[in-house]
Design a protein around this motif. Structure first.
Motif, PDB file in Angstrom:
ATOM      1  N   ASN A 128       0.764  -1.255   0.190  1.00 21.05           N
ATOM      2  CA  ASN A 128       0.115   0.037   0.088  1.00 21.05           C
ATOM      3  C   ASN A 128       0.671   1.337   0.150  1.00 21.05           C
ATOM      4  OD1 ASN A 128      -1.993   2.019   0.380  1.00 21.05           O
ATOM      5  ND2 ASN A 128      -1.960   1.714   2.839  1.00 21.05           N
ATOM      6  N   MET A 129       0.701   2.057  -1.146  1.00 20.33           N
ATOM      7  CA  MET A 129       1.539   3.385  -1.245  1.00 20.33           C
ATOM      8  C   MET A 129       0.546   4.535  -0.864  1.00 20.33           C
ATOM      9  SD  MET A 129       4.555   2.175  -2.053  1.00 20.33           S
ATOM     10  CE  MET A 129       4.277   0.994  -0.884  1.00 20.33           C
ATOM     11  N   TYR A 130      -0.582   4.404  -0.332  1.00 21.87           N
ATOM     12  CA  TYR A 130      -1.646   5.316  -0.494  1.00 21.87           C
ATOM     13  C   TYR A 130      -2.063   5.810   0.801  1.00 21.87           C
ATOM     14  CZ  TYR A 130      -1.373   3.876  -5.271  1.00 21.87           C
ATOM     15  OH  TYR A 130      -1.095   3.445  -6.638  1.00 21.87           O
ATOM     16  N   GLY A 131      -1.312   5.666   1.702  1.00 24.07           N
ATOM     17  CA  GLY A 131      -1.702   6.264   2.998  1.00 24.07           C
ATOM     18  C   GLY A 131      -2.233   5.195   4.160  1.00 24.07           C
ATOM     19  N   PRO A 132      -2.594   5.904   5.436  1.00 21.91           N
ATOM     20  CA  PRO A 132      -3.129   4.908   6.357  1.00 21.91           C
ATOM     21  C   PRO A 132      -4.418   4.468   5.898  1.00 21.91           C
ATOM     22  CG  PRO A 132      -3.175   7.214   7.126  1.00 21.91           C
ATOM     23  CD  PRO A 132      -2.523   7.415   5.826  1.00 21.91           C
ATOM     24  N   MET A 133      -4.728   2.865   6.217  1.00 22.79           N
ATOM     25  CA  MET A 133      -5.758   2.295   5.995  1.00 22.79           C
ATOM     26  C   MET A 133      -6.285   1.610   7.268  1.00 22.79           C
ATOM     27  SD  MET A 133      -6.495   3.024   2.835  1.00 22.79           S
ATOM     28  CE  MET A 133      -5.439   3.714   1.237  1.00 22.79           C
ATOM     29  N   ARG A 134      -7.527   1.904   7.690  1.00 20.58           N
ATOM     30  CA  ARG A 134      -8.069   0.977   8.707  1.00 20.58           C
ATOM     31  C   ARG A 134      -8.238  -0.511   8.439  1.00 20.58           C
ATOM     32  NH1 ARG A 134     -10.802   4.476  12.250  1.00 20.58           N
ATOM     33  NH2 ARG A 134     -11.298   6.618  11.431  1.00 20.58           N
ATOM     34  N   ASP A 135      -8.306  -1.113   7.082  1.00 17.80           N
ATOM     35  CA  ASP A 135      -8.597  -2.433   6.746  1.00 17.80           C
ATOM     36  C   ASP A 135      -7.343  -2.787   6.738  1.00 17.80           C
ATOM     37  OD1 ASP A 135      -8.577  -1.044   4.524  1.00 17.80           O
ATOM     38  OD2 ASP A 135      -9.719  -2.284   3.512  1.00 17.80           O
ATOM     39  N   PHE A 136      -6.875  -4.225   7.218  1.00 17.11           N
ATOM     40  CA  PHE A 136      -6.011  -4.817   6.991  1.00 17.11           C
ATOM     41  C   PHE A 136      -6.356  -6.052   6.254  1.00 17.11           C
ATOM     42  CE2 PHE A 136      -2.478  -7.966   8.414  1.00 17.11           C
ATOM     43  CZ  PHE A 136      -1.263  -7.221   7.898  1.00 17.11           C
ATOM     44  N   VAL A 137      -6.272  -6.267   4.776  1.00 13.96           N
ATOM     45  CA  VAL A 137      -6.908  -7.034   3.826  1.00 13.96           C
ATOM     46  C   VAL A 137      -6.153  -8.558   3.998  1.00 13.96           C
ATOM     47  CG1 VAL A 137      -7.926  -7.552   1.721  1.00 13.96           C
ATOM     48  CG2 VAL A 137      -8.225  -5.129   2.795  1.00 13.96           C
ATOM     49  N   VAL A 138      -7.049  -9.665   4.431  1.00 12.85           N
ATOM     50  CA  VAL A 138      -6.383 -10.918   4.310  1.00 12.85           C
ATOM     51  C   VAL A 138      -6.641 -11.612   3.042  1.00 12.85           C
ATOM     52  CG1 VAL A 138      -6.230 -13.160   5.466  1.00 12.85           C
ATOM     53  CG2 VAL A 138      -6.280 -10.984   7.060  1.00 12.85           C
ATOM     54  N   VAL A 139      -5.606 -11.875   2.101  1.00 13.47           N
ATOM     55  CA  VAL A 139      -6.005 -12.655   0.861  1.00 13.47           C
ATOM     56  C   VAL A 139      -6.154 -14.007   1.344  1.00 13.47           C
ATOM     57  CG1 VAL A 139      -5.392 -13.258  -1.386  1.00 13.47           C
ATOM     58  CG2 VAL A 139      -4.982 -10.829  -0.350  1.00 13.47           C
ATOM     59  N   GLY A 140      -7.048 -14.756   1.012  1.00 12.28           N
ATOM     60  CA  GLY A 140      -7.173 -16.196   1.707  1.00 12.28           C
ATOM     61  C   GLY A 140      -7.771 -16.235   3.153  1.00 12.28           C
ATOM     62  N   TRP A 141      -9.014 -15.539   3.165  1.00 11.35           N
ATOM     63  CA  TRP A 141      -9.757 -15.260   4.537  1.00 11.35           C
ATOM     64  C   TRP A 141     -10.056 -16.815   5.140  1.00 11.35           C
ATOM     65  CZ3 TRP A 141     -10.404 -11.451   7.513  1.00 11.35           C
ATOM     66  CH2 TRP A 141     -11.559 -11.532   8.489  1.00 11.35           C
ATOM     67  N   ASN A 142      -9.505 -16.696   6.361  1.00  9.74           N
ATOM     68  CA  ASN A 142      -9.830 -17.877   7.217  1.00  9.74           C
ATOM     69  C   ASN A 142      -9.244 -19.207   6.557  1.00  9.74           C
ATOM     70  OD1 ASN A 142     -11.187 -16.850   9.034  1.00  9.74           O
ATOM     71  ND2 ASN A 142     -13.218 -17.226   8.445  1.00  9.74           N
ATOM     72  N   ASN A 143      -7.973 -19.054   5.877  1.00  4.26           N
ATOM     73  CA  ASN A 143      -7.298 -20.155   5.290  1.00  4.26           C
ATOM     74  C   ASN A 143      -6.638 -20.823   6.459  1.00  4.26           C
ATOM     75  OD1 ASN A 143      -8.286 -20.427   2.792  1.00  4.26           O
ATOM     76  ND2 ASN A 143      -6.404 -19.597   1.840  1.00  4.26           N
ATOM     77  N   SER A 144      -6.261 -20.185   7.327  1.00  5.35           N
ATOM     78  CA  SER A 144      -5.224 -20.507   8.496  1.00  5.35           C
ATOM     79  C   SER A 144      -5.466 -19.755   9.744  1.00  5.35           C
ATOM     80  CB  SER A 144      -3.938 -20.562   8.260  1.00  5.35           C
ATOM     81  OG  SER A 144      -3.234 -19.447   8.083  1.00  5.35           O
TER      82      SER A 144
END
Length: 567
Positions: free
Chosen positions: A421-437
């Motif tokens: 992410n190059m576009y500033g502070p984001m509230r969401d931390f996006v998990v690719v592969g949700w609940n995989n582990s």
């Protein structure tokens, strides 16, 4: 749940200080800020201040510069990249695992088709053909001058999936030795949107086209053809047919003789003509393929095709350093990112600098290597794995998965950093592969400490979890975290974040325009670096062994190695 230890007392490079009040970054003055890394706490607004490790921006700017010529494997750009990464590892005090070179050489083959015939069909009633690029795409991954498929019987095998954990076998009772198998893209969960079938809308590994070709080869097929559909594929026909026909592969002892002779795609419209010969519509074939007791359908056609190649062999490098563990040196946490991009256009001379893809992730790995390398010794080892040839098909990470420098049954877990992410502070931390582990459970308290939240990816049907380097280690059973700041901007909201995300993929991704911008707001990068650091530190200094979710396609591989671990 075990908790992280306090921050390492001697970690000067990571002074866990309270964050200052946030301020807007200027264009370039961040470059000269004093070294101050990732704060452990945040201000009332929930994000860290604009101070960050000054070396991150330096690494990013250097790797994405014209001097590095787009960092293509086998070029001067690779030589410069290897020298630069090696110098950072050395200065950080990392241990080389390969005779002080920090490099693991990856044997590569470039397969350039010089002749590809149309896909020709014959049957009892008539014959026809599909035209190259317009109606079909075909190639070979075999490292050979030529392959020929002649009058190979065609059979529709539904989704072409053999998935024991889902009690699904499209090849049950069928011998496809020497035949051409025709398959649908994605998996039954996407087609039905049934959350109880596979993983519903979210693509599983069994939906990936790469898996389908691999499974067809395991079954003995002579050729493997996937029916393209834009929705379940996640991209249009132009992506399949419009790119370079040149293929890359690892140079192995069998020269890929285990692969089917021909792999390829046909358009949806072309596929319909195949089913016409058996009195069936494509829609009817799709419906039949959704049954777990699906019976393959003989198409009463024979396929013929020739591919001729020019072969070139070369090597590229994985660049690997290690911080040795004090108590359990074989047990290790892996940070990974790919250093390579697409090089220089041979006609226009345009340089594909790949600033976001993936100088951004490579710079993150280097910043973390400096932080851990100059700190107190962790209990477990930490491996910094900078892989090559990602843009050539995840080949550097694939080679490491087959030839690891430490046993992967002793790999605690890993973190992959790709397109940050190059576009500033984001509230969401996006998990690719949700609940995989449960790797996202490890990250959760550190994300919450920044007044942020974990979020699933918005387009799981595209299978991004299987399209970056961590997949090569996940496929060996190693739980992997692939996560980063998303679109919910602290100050500008989701509309702004979504606009930046869409701009990235529409205007910059895999284009010469993906260049370093001194105006990038790297506060969000600082957020994510701190989370990456804390997750790695937690795993390197506890007895925690993350696991795949029950029923996940990689769970069995992980569980098979449990008896080898120290607890």
């Amino acid at each position: 749940m075990q908790h992280a230890k306090p921050a390492m007392a001697g970690l000067a490079v990571l002074a866990f200080t309270a964050a200052c009040s946030p301020s807007q970054p200027s264009d370039t003055n961040q470059d000269n800020m004093a070294l101050q890394a990732f704060p452990a706490v945040t201000d009332a607004d929930g994000y860290v201040d604009t101070n960050f490790s000054a070396t991150y921006r330096d690494h990013l700017r250097t790797l994405a510069s014209d001097e590095f010529e787009g960092r293509a494997p086998g070029t001067r750009g690779e030589e410069l990249t290897v020298d630069y990464v090696r110098s950072v590892y050395e200065q950080a005090g990392l241990v080389s695992m390969t005779d002080d070179t920090y490099t693991q050489m990856v044997p590569m083959a470039r397969i350039a088709p010089s002749r590809v015939t149309n896909m020709q069909f014959s049957g009892a009633d008539d014959s026809n053909e599909f035209s190259y690029r317009q109606q079909m795409m075909g190639w070979t991954q075999r490292i050979t001058d030529a392959v020929e498929v002649e009058d190979s019987d065609m059979v529709f095998v539904g989704y072409g999936i053999v998935a024991p954990e889902y009690d699904w076998n499209d090849h049950a009772g069928l011998n496809v030795e020497g035949k051409t198998v025709v398959m649908l893209v994605n998996d039954p969960g996407y087609a039905t949107q049934d959350e109880s079938l596979f993983n519903g809308n979210a693509m599983t590994y069994y939906g990936r086209w790469t898996y389908k070709f691999e499974e067809a080869a395991r079954q003995g097929a002579e050729a493997a053809i996937i029916i393209h559909e834009t929705g379940p594929a996640g991209y249009g026909w132009g992506v399949v047919a419009g790119g370079s026909p040149v293929r890359f592969s690892l140079k192995t002892d069998d020269l890929n003789s285990h692969r089917a002779k021909i792999e390829g795609w046909v358009t949806e419209e072309s596929a319909q003509t195949l089913f016409n010969h058996v009195g069936m519509t494509l829609d009817e074939a799709r419906e039949r393929a959704l049954s777990s007791d699906f019976t393959p359908i003989e198409l009463n056609r024979q396929m013929s095709m020739i591919v001729e190649n020019e072969i070139e062999f070369f090597e590229t490098a994985n660049i690997i350093g290690k911080v040795e563990g004090s108590l359990y040196p074989d047990e290790h946490v892996i940070y990974m990112a790919h250093w390579d991009h697409m090089g220089t256009d041979p006609i226009s001379g345009a340089i594909f600098n790949g600033a976001q893809d993936n100088a951004s992730g490579a710079a993150a790995l280097l910043s973390l290597a400096e932080a851990f390398g100059q700190g107190e010794q962790p209990e477990r080892s930490i491996v910094f794995l900078m892989v090559g040839a990602e843009e050539r098909g995840l080949l550097g990470s694939l080679w490491y998965g087959e030839e690891p420098l430490l046993p992967l049954d002793q790999a605690v877990a890993g973190i992959n950093m790709d397109m940050q992410n190059m576009y500033g502070p984001m509230r969401d931390f996006v998990v690719v592969g949700w609940n995989n582990s449960d790797m996202q459970d490890v990250a959760a308290p550190f994300v919450a400490a920044q007044n942020r939240y974990l979020a699933p990816e918005t387009n799981p049907e595209t299978g991004f979890f299987y399209r970056s380097d961590h997949f090569s280690l996940a496929n060996k059973g190693v739980p992997m975290l692939y996560a980063k700041g998303g679109i919910d901007h602290f100050e500008k909201g989701k509309a702004y974040g979504r606009e930046m995300y869409e701009y990235l993929f529409a205007e910059l991704y895999h284009k010469p325009a993906d260049e370093y911008d001194p105006k990038w707001d790297l506060r969000g990068m600082q957020q994510d670096l701190w989370v990456y650091f804390r997750v790695g530190y937690e795993l390197a200094n506890t007895r925690r062994w993350p696991q795949w979710a029950p029923g996940n396609e990689f769970e069995a591989e992980r569980l098979a190695t449990d008896h080898l671990r120290q607890d």
